[in-house]
Each structure stands twice: as structure tokens, then as C-alpha cells.
Design a protein around this motif. Structure first.
Motif, mmCIF file in Angstrom:
data_model
loop_
_atom_site.group_PDB
_atom_site.id
_atom_site.type_symbol
_atom_site.label_atom_id
_atom_site.label_comp_id
_atom_site.label_asym_id
_atom_site.label_seq_id
_atom_site.Cartn_x
_atom_site.Cartn_y
_atom_site.Cartn_z
ATOM 1 N N LEU A 1 1.363 6.930 -7.077
ATOM 2 C CA LEU A 1 0.123 7.568 -6.812
ATOM 3 C C LEU A 1 0.414 9.032 -6.686
ATOM 4 C CD1 LEU A 1 -3.313 5.934 -6.291
ATOM 5 C CD2 LEU A 1 -1.999 6.110 -7.902
ATOM 6 N N VAL A 2 1.196 9.513 -5.315
ATOM 7 C CA VAL A 2 1.618 10.989 -5.415
ATOM 8 C C VAL A 2 2.453 11.378 -6.327
ATOM 9 C CG1 VAL A 2 3.302 12.387 -3.811
ATOM 10 C CG2 VAL A 2 0.910 10.442 -2.681
ATOM 11 N N GLY A 3 3.336 10.773 -7.054
ATOM 12 C CA GLY A 3 4.328 11.058 -8.001
ATOM 13 C C GLY A 3 3.833 11.121 -9.076
ATOM 14 N N VAL A 4 2.713 10.537 -9.532
ATOM 15 C CA VAL A 4 2.164 10.666 -10.788
ATOM 16 C C VAL A 4 1.729 12.194 -11.085
ATOM 17 C CG1 VAL A 4 0.145 10.331 -12.234
ATOM 18 C CG2 VAL A 4 2.250 8.261 -11.480
ATOM 19 N N LEU A 5 0.959 12.173 -9.671
ATOM 20 C CA LEU A 5 0.228 13.395 -9.587
ATOM 21 C C LEU A 5 1.143 15.147 -9.567
ATOM 22 C CD1 LEU A 5 -2.985 12.838 -6.889
ATOM 23 C CD2 LEU A 5 -2.474 13.153 -9.195
ATOM 24 N N ILE A 6 2.661 14.216 -8.205
ATOM 25 C CA ILE A 6 3.091 15.683 -8.723
ATOM 26 C C ILE A 6 4.234 15.696 -10.488
ATOM 27 C CG2 ILE A 6 5.746 16.405 -8.043
ATOM 28 C CD1 ILE A 6 4.602 15.149 -5.163
ATOM 29 N N ILE A 7 3.814 14.351 -10.754
ATOM 30 C CA ILE A 7 4.176 15.081 -12.437
ATOM 31 C C ILE A 7 3.006 15.749 -13.297
ATOM 32 C CG2 ILE A 7 4.878 13.703 -14.329
ATOM 33 C CD1 ILE A 7 5.982 11.648 -12.588
ATOM 34 N N LEU A 8 1.946 14.960 -12.938
ATOM 35 C CA LEU A 8 0.992 15.804 -14.416
ATOM 36 C C LEU A 8 1.005 16.839 -13.470
ATOM 37 C CD1 LEU A 8 -1.658 12.977 -13.834
ATOM 38 C CD2 LEU A 8 -0.027 13.187 -15.882
ATOM 39 N N TYR B 1 1.305 -1.209 0.192
ATOM 40 C CA TYR B 1 0.023 -0.133 -0.024
ATOM 41 C C TYR B 1 0.862 1.596 0.435
ATOM 42 C CZ TYR B 1 -4.305 -3.077 0.775
ATOM 43 O OH TYR B 1 -5.165 -3.983 0.900
ATOM 44 N N PHE B 2 1.875 1.207 0.415
ATOM 45 C CA PHE B 2 2.886 2.796 1.025
ATOM 46 C C PHE B 2 3.168 2.539 -0.214
ATOM 47 C CE2 PHE B 2 7.005 4.540 2.094
ATOM 48 C CZ PHE B 2 6.468 5.606 2.814
ATOM 49 N N ILE B 3 3.956 1.468 -1.388
ATOM 50 C CA ILE B 3 4.469 1.517 -2.818
ATOM 51 C C ILE B 3 3.468 2.617 -3.425
ATOM 52 C CG2 ILE B 3 5.190 0.559 -4.632
ATOM 53 C CD1 ILE B 3 6.583 -1.369 -2.505
ATOM 54 N N ILE B 4 2.320 2.014 -3.434
ATOM 55 C CA ILE B 4 1.352 2.544 -3.996
ATOM 56 C C ILE B 4 1.283 4.172 -3.883
ATOM 57 C CG2 ILE B 4 -1.624 1.893 -4.945
ATOM 58 C CD1 ILE B 4 -1.197 -1.183 -4.333
ATOM 59 N N VAL B 5 1.065 4.297 -2.758
ATOM 60 C CA VAL B 5 0.330 5.618 -2.803
ATOM 61 C C VAL B 5 1.808 6.649 -2.764
ATOM 62 C CG1 VAL B 5 0.205 7.454 -0.061
ATOM 63 C CG2 VAL B 5 -1.270 5.167 -0.763
ATOM 64 N N ILE B 6 2.688 5.825 -2.537
ATOM 65 C CA ILE B 6 3.881 7.214 -3.033
ATOM 66 C C ILE B 6 3.562 7.138 -4.701
ATOM 67 C CG2 ILE B 6 6.876 7.269 -3.446
ATOM 68 C CD1 ILE B 6 5.375 8.069 -0.008
#
Length: 109
Positions: A12-19, A5-10
Motif C-alpha cells: 500500500l505504501v508503494g502504491v501511494l508513492i507511485i500515485l 500484514y507487513f507485506i500488505i502495508v509495504i
């Protein structure tokens, strides 16, 4: 299980930052056709006979009409060279219409 779960959340946060970074890239378009000025972010074209002044700044362009109404085009990244290209394009496109163009882009340090 918690690590997954921690890896998935990190991720998703990375993808949101890039977008978010892509969305906030400097951009803009100024186009002149038949005495009408089209500017990115504004659906309606501006009649050049109603434009009094255009100010070019490092991160925005300000357009004043004859009634002192202000139109802002933000989120730009204009250097000294591009400011001069914008000015040249304006003067080449507006023809006989008298518009004051102010270059407030500071030279690069």
C-alpha cells in the motif's frame, strides 16, 4: 501472520508513492482563443488586454496584469526549446495586443 500484514502495508505504501509521483508530474496548458487566455489551474479565462507581462521560468509561468496582480502556473518542466515554442505560440496567437514576454529559462548545463 505478521509477515502478511507487513507485506500488505509495504504494498500500500508503494502504491501511494507511485500515485503521488503521478499526481506531481509536470503538466500545464496555456490556450488562447478570441483574446482570452486559458491557463491550467484557473477556472476563469484572462482577458489578454489586461495582461501586461508573461515570464517563462524553468518550473513556472508568471502572468502579470495591468494592475500588477500575479497569476502563477506552477509544476511545469520547461526547457529552452519549449520556452521558445511557448513564446512563438503567444506571439502567433495574440495578434495586435502588446504583451511583454520574458524568457528566464536557463540553457541546459
Amino acid at each position: 501472520m505478521i509477515n502478511a500484514y507487513f507485506i500488505i502495508v509495504i504494498f500500500l505504501v508503494g502504491v501511494l508513492i507511485i500515485l503521488n509521483g503521478i499526481y506531481h508530474l509536470p503538466n500545464g496548458r496555456l490556450e488562447i482563443k478570441a483574446n482570452k487566455m486559458f491557463v491550467t489551474g484557473h477556472q476563469n479565462a484572462f482577458d489578454l488586454l489586461m495582461v501586461k507581462q508573461v515570464e517563462i521560468h524553468h518550473n513556472r509561468i508568471l502572468i502579470y496584469d495591468i494592475n500588477d496582480k500575479l497569476i502563477r502556473v506552477d509544476n511545469l518542466d520547461i526547457d529552452k526549446i519549449w520556452a521558445q515554442k511557448i513564446i512563438d505560440y503567444l506571439f502567433a496567437s495574440i495578434g495586435h495586443i502588446k504583451i511583454k514576454v520574458v524568457n528566464k529559462v536557463l540553457p541546459a548545463l
